[in-house]
Design an enzyme around this catalytic site. Structure first.
Site, short mmCIF file in Angstrom:
data_model
loop_
_atom_site.label_atom_id
_atom_site.label_comp_id
_atom_site.label_asym_id
_atom_site.label_seq_id
_atom_site.Cartn_x
_atom_site.Cartn_y
_atom_site.Cartn_z
N ASP A 281 -60.46 7.40 -16.61
CA ASP A 281 -59.94 8.59 -17.03
C ASP A 281 -58.36 8.19 -17.10
O ASP A 281 -57.91 7.25 -16.23
CB ASP A 281 -60.05 9.72 -16.36
CG ASP A 281 -59.72 11.05 -17.11
OD1 ASP A 281 -60.24 12.13 -16.66
OD2 ASP A 281 -59.16 10.81 -18.25
C1 GLC Z 1 -57.57 13.39 -19.86
C2 GLC Z 1 -58.95 13.99 -19.48
C3 GLC Z 1 -60.12 13.51 -20.17
C4 GLC Z 1 -59.75 12.96 -21.57
C5 GLC Z 1 -58.84 11.88 -21.47
C6 GLC Z 1 -58.36 11.21 -22.65
O1 GLC Z 1 -56.67 13.12 -18.93
O2 GLC Z 1 -59.00 14.18 -18.08
O3 GLC Z 1 -61.04 14.38 -20.12
O4 GLC Z 1 -60.97 12.33 -21.97
O5 GLC Z 1 -57.73 12.15 -20.63
O6 GLC Z 1 -57.64 12.41 -23.44
#
Ligand code: GLC
Length: 740
Positions: A281
């Site tokens: 993430d």
């Molecule tokens: C964010 C979220 C995740 C998302 C990613 C890309 O921090 O935690 O759910 O898919 O970044 O946007």
């Protein structure tokens, strides 16, 4: 027989029955040509510059140069056929012309948005949930997107955590079924279809169990609880062929998920034999330094790749550190080949090597997005997600010829707010989204009057608009109040320590109630809120979540009875923050309360009733459903027999309607304590007024299995309560014995 040997020989050399190279063969060949830096490049993902969804530090010029050098495998937040085409052209300048993957958070619709996911879960309609993702995938793919970072399948029992809005609530069984429906919708006829996108099971794992409901906070629980409650939706997703996983920011029992070998290698890539890839993430690899799990980025990179993280979203650690680590012999080059190979495999499956631009198509982008058909579905789905909590005196459904209706509250004329969190902001959204005011106005008779007063702001102490709102209410026959929390007060990094209506909204409600006008309260939120005064004093309450592009029309369809509401809560609603976590499938303890008010040396609070304000599975209808004739095929079973269960549900009211019939069990004794209830089945049935339907379920020993304290997943013989009902509290129960 010869043919079999021939085929085996063929496949051994990587050719399929048609003499074409298999994807595995193609990946192996490509890897053999790649430098170490090019392989690591496939493991790098940067965010685009338009819709950053995290603490961005992308230097756009540098990123574009990296792409041309084949040092970027994927971009997120780059969307649109023109934009994706331009980035893909840069990748085609690289030595091996390996195409980019474009990912984006397509969480509850894309160009056409649908209810926030917790609202969708309240529909308990797996078919509509799957169809909504089918539409979302078609629209996103038409915008050049290959990959959505969804479904979020985190089980969550704490409504202080803002991300409950993008999940399916507190129950593992319901969350698993919904997650599978979403994956099926996204991946449709299979990767490579021009209307399918790669799905992504996230956030792996147990992100919804953050201590205190505080986002990004630690998670600490027994492996038994982890396996029993939080991992099943992920295991099911892996078995269903979800293309990718995304790990979570949190540490689990002291080890950040990003480097957690137990979940990513032992379970996911080991026991579950998962062949897709895991993306970290946003920045989570680098965040292992502040976690205190890596002393620097070099150690973070080493621990992340050892822990099974294949792609590095936006932390820039992999490209900076992995080549060094391999050259120093600290990281086995095979791990790089495995990670890069998993990623390349998906690019082949998506057909991107055949045509890197196949998804970037202006014509499809124009024709297949935000059309009337998609909006019509969104309108129906929104209405199905609404939960009717109270309808004292049957004020609802409202007559369209009601002379004067007043809509009062800060959300009445909002447009973009109806998206809720996690929606892609398109420039023309203000014009496209049907406000609550417009939706109601569209359906009210032309000789009727719809008044409006904002009454107050979403979240401040300004009461200067109260007087106007009270005067407006006095002119009306009925008042519709639209209150709740701001649309961006749930979602990522949106944990709240108190979860009531924000600002002075409740004060406004009390002032309007003093007029004595009948009030219909609509609650807009991405999470369960606490609204005890309203629940005890307002006769009609419906939970409208955030319903997306067609919100106003969905709401009006329910208000005026075009649609009879049938939603059921996917999460328990607490009475106070002090009651959190409160969930239906709790253990009994040695001193269970006998009833809602029992406080005599039992597991209870001395200052609060024991039950939640509204229980899991709760929701009313404009009609009435009666349950009768619950019949079990046997009261005593042995071994792998199946138990057949039936119940008759009768619509005894004045409206046709849908009812979610819920099946729960209780395993009365076990080698570990068992929940007082476990959802093991549900069926959403449409029953015409005056008619009845026999609803049937089947249970097998597979449904009785659980993890014991040695993590063995099995069932035990014994006594079981079988329960069927309209919600987790209102059930009919029959006891059986089932011996192994
Ligand atoms: C964010 C979220 C995740 C998302 C990613 C890309 O921090 O935690 O759910 O898919 O970044 O946007």
């Amino acid at each position: 027989m010869k043919r079999v040997y021939f085929l085996l020989a063929f496949s051994a050399f990587g050719w399929n029955a048609y003499g074409q190279k298999t994807i595995d063969q193609k990946v192996a060949e490509l890897l053999s040509k790649m430098t170490l830096e090019e392989k690591v490049g496939q493991m790098v993902q940067y965010s685009g510059f338009e819709y950053a969804t995290g603490p961005q530090h992308s230097n756009s010029a540098a990123v574009l140069e990296e792409i041309k050098k084949g040092k970027v495998g994927s971009m997120l937040n780059v969307a649109g056929s023109e934009e994706t085409r331009s980035f893909q052209k840069l990748a085609m300048q690289s030595r091996l012309k390996i195409p980019l993957l474009f990912g984006q958070d397509v969480i509850h619709g894309y160009r056409t948005t649908f209810p926030v996911n917790l609202g969708q879960a309240a529909s308990w309609d797996l078919g509509m949930i799957e169809k909504s993702e089918r539409i979302a995938a078609t629209e996103a793919a038409a915008y050049g997107i290959h990959w959505t970072f969804a479904p979020m399948v985190d089980i969550a029992r704490d409504p202080r955590w803002g991300r409950v809005m993008e999940g399916s609530g507190e129950d593992t069984y319901l969350g698993t079924k919904i997650g599978l429906a979403r994956i099926k919708g996204f991946q449709g006829r299979g990767l490579g279809s021009l209307d399918a996108v790669m799905a992504c099971a996230k956030h792996f794992a147990a992100y919804g169990a953050a201590v205190g409901g505080r986002d990004y906070n630690s998670v600490d629980m027994s492996l038994r609880q982890l396996n029993e409650t939080y991992l099943p939706p992920f295991k099911a997703a892996a078995e269903a062929g979800v293309a990718t996983f995304m790990n979570s920011f949190n540490d689990i029992n002291g080890i950040p998920a990003t480097a957690n070998q137990y979940i990513q290698r032992d379970l996911l890539k080991g026991k579950w034999n998962y062949k897709g890839f895991v993306v970290s993430d946003w920045g989570s690899i680098g965040e292992m330094v502040p976690h205190g799990y890596a002393k620097d980025f070099n150690e973070a990179a080493e621990r992340a790749i050892q822990g099974g993280s294949d792609m590095d979203m936006e932390s820039r650690v992999y490209m900076a550190e992995l080549p060094k680590l391999v050259k120093e012999g600290k990281v086995d080059a095979k791990l790089i080949d495995d990670a890069a190979g998993r990623i390349l495999t998906k690019k082949f499956e998506m057909g991107l090597f055949d045509d890197p631009y196949r998804f970037s198509n202006e014509k499809r982008q124009k024709e297949q997005t935000d059309n009337q058909e998609n909006r019509k579905f969104g309108r129906e789905f929104g209405a199905k997600s609404i939960v009717l909590l109270k309808n004292q005196g049957n004020i609802l459904p409202l007559s369209k010829t009601t002379k004067t209706v007043a809509l009062i509250g800060p959300f009445g004329k909002e447009t973009v707010a109806n998206h809720g969190f996690w929606s892609i902001a398109f420039k023309d959204d203000n014009q496209r989204i049907v406000s609550q005011f417009d939706g109601i106005k569209n359906q009210l008779d032309k000789n009727s009057t719809l008044l409006y007063a904002k009454g107050c702001n979403v979240d401040d102490q300004d009461k200067t608009q109260f007087a106007e709102a009270v005067e407006t209410a006095k002119k009306a026959v009925v008042v519709i109040m639209t209150l709740g929390e701001g649309h961006a007060m749930s979602g990522e990094a949106k944990s709240r320590s108190t979860i009531g209506f924000t600002g002075v909204q409740e004060d406004l409600l009390k002032e309007i109630a003093k007029t004595g006008k009948p009030i219909i309260l609509m609650i807009n939120a991405g999470r369960p809120l606490i609204f005890n005064w309203a629940a005890d004093n307002i006769p009609t309450i419906m939970y409208t979540w955030w319903l997306g592009t067609e919100a106003g029309n969905s709401i009006a369809d329910v208000l005026f009875g075009t649609v009879n509401p049938g939603g059921k809560l996917p999460m328990s609603f607490p009475r106070t923050e002090g009651q959190i976590p409160v969930y239906y499938n709790h253990y009994n303890t040695g001193r269970p309360a006998k009833n809602n008010t029992d406080r005599n040396y039992v597991s209870a609070y001395i200052d609060l009733d024991n039950d939640p304000k509204y229980p899991f599975g709760y929701g009313l209808s404009y009609t009435d459903f009666k349950y009768s004739d619950m019949v079990l095929s046997s009261a005593s079973l042995t071994g792998n027999q199946a138990l057949n269960i039936s119940v008759t549900v009768s619509n005894t009211g004045k409206y046709d309607g849908e009812e979610v019939v819920q099946l729960y069990i209780r395993d009365l004794f076990g080698k570990v304590v068992r929940p007082v209830k476990e959802l093991k089945g549900f069926q959403k049935v449409f029953i015409k007024k005056g008619e009845s339907k026999k609803v049937e379920f089947k249970l097998t020993p597979e449904d009785l299995k659980f993890f014991d304290d040695n993590l063995n997943f099995d069932w035990e013989g014994g006594e079981f309560d079988i329960m069927i009902g309209t919600n987790s509290q209102n059930v009919q129960t029959k006891r059986i014995s089932w011996s192994k």
